[in-house]
Scaffold this motif. Structure first.
Motif, PDB file in Angstrom:
ATOM      1  N   GLY A 113       1.931   4.021  -1.829  1.00  0.00           N
ATOM      2  CA  GLY A 113       1.121   5.033  -1.113  1.00  0.00           C
ATOM      3  C   GLY A 113      -0.330   4.774  -1.054  1.00  0.00           C
ATOM      4  N   PRO A 114      -0.959   5.368  -0.163  1.00  0.00           N
ATOM      5  CA  PRO A 114      -2.169   5.001   0.060  1.00  0.00           C
ATOM      6  C   PRO A 114      -3.211   5.147  -1.383  1.00  0.00           C
ATOM      7  N   MET A 115      -4.145   4.306  -1.267  1.00  0.00           N
ATOM      8  CA  MET A 115      -4.818   4.396  -2.709  1.00  0.00           C
ATOM      9  C   MET A 115      -5.944   5.783  -2.720  1.00  0.00           C
ATOM     10  N   PRO A 116      -6.008   6.139  -3.724  1.00  0.00           N
ATOM     11  CA  PRO A 116      -6.716   7.464  -3.807  1.00  0.00           C
ATOM     12  C   PRO A 116      -8.204   7.097  -3.557  1.00  0.00           C
TER      13      PRO A 116
END
Length: 126
Positions: A113-116
């Motif tokens: 998933g995308p990095m926070p």
């Protein structure tokens, strides 16, 4: 007319008994199926090349499809279904499911998933 069974779309029937399907899974194409598929694709390319405008560059095609790029959907009724976990995997071209007698390919790794987004320093040092 009421005595006739309902007409099902081509391929949408249990591979064992022809009943209405309740589950489906995929398997790799057999050697004969893959040969027919690539022959059809080559014929399409040959026709497109033959019909191309000779005053323009010839049409460009990528490589022919690979065996690992193609699967076939298999349907089964409630009596011939396989488990949900097994149906989620791609089966070998020799699979005669049901019953499944092959070792399905492992499930693909999930994409990360995308990095926070990091919090602003003012929120952390408050």
């Amino acid at each position: 007319m009421a005595d006739q069974p309902p007409i099902q779309a081509y391929g949408l029937a249990c591979i064992r008994c022809g009943a209405a399907p309740v589950v489906h899974w995929t398997r790799r194409l057999t050697d004969d199926e893959f040969a027919a598929f690539t022959a059809l694709e080559q014929a399409r390319r040959d026709l497109e090349t033959a019909l191309a405008d000779p005053q323009k560059p010839p049409p460009g095609f990528g490589p022919l499809p690979a065996e690992s790029d193609n699967v076939r959907t298999i349907y089964a009724c409630i009596d011939h279904a396989i488990s949900l976990e097994a149906a989620a995997l791609v089966h070998q071209k020799t699979c005669t499911a049901p019953p499944c007698n092959c070792a399905p390919e492992p499930a693909p790794e999930p994409e990360p998933g995308p990095m926070p987004t990091p919090l602003p320093d003012s929120w952390i040092n408050a």
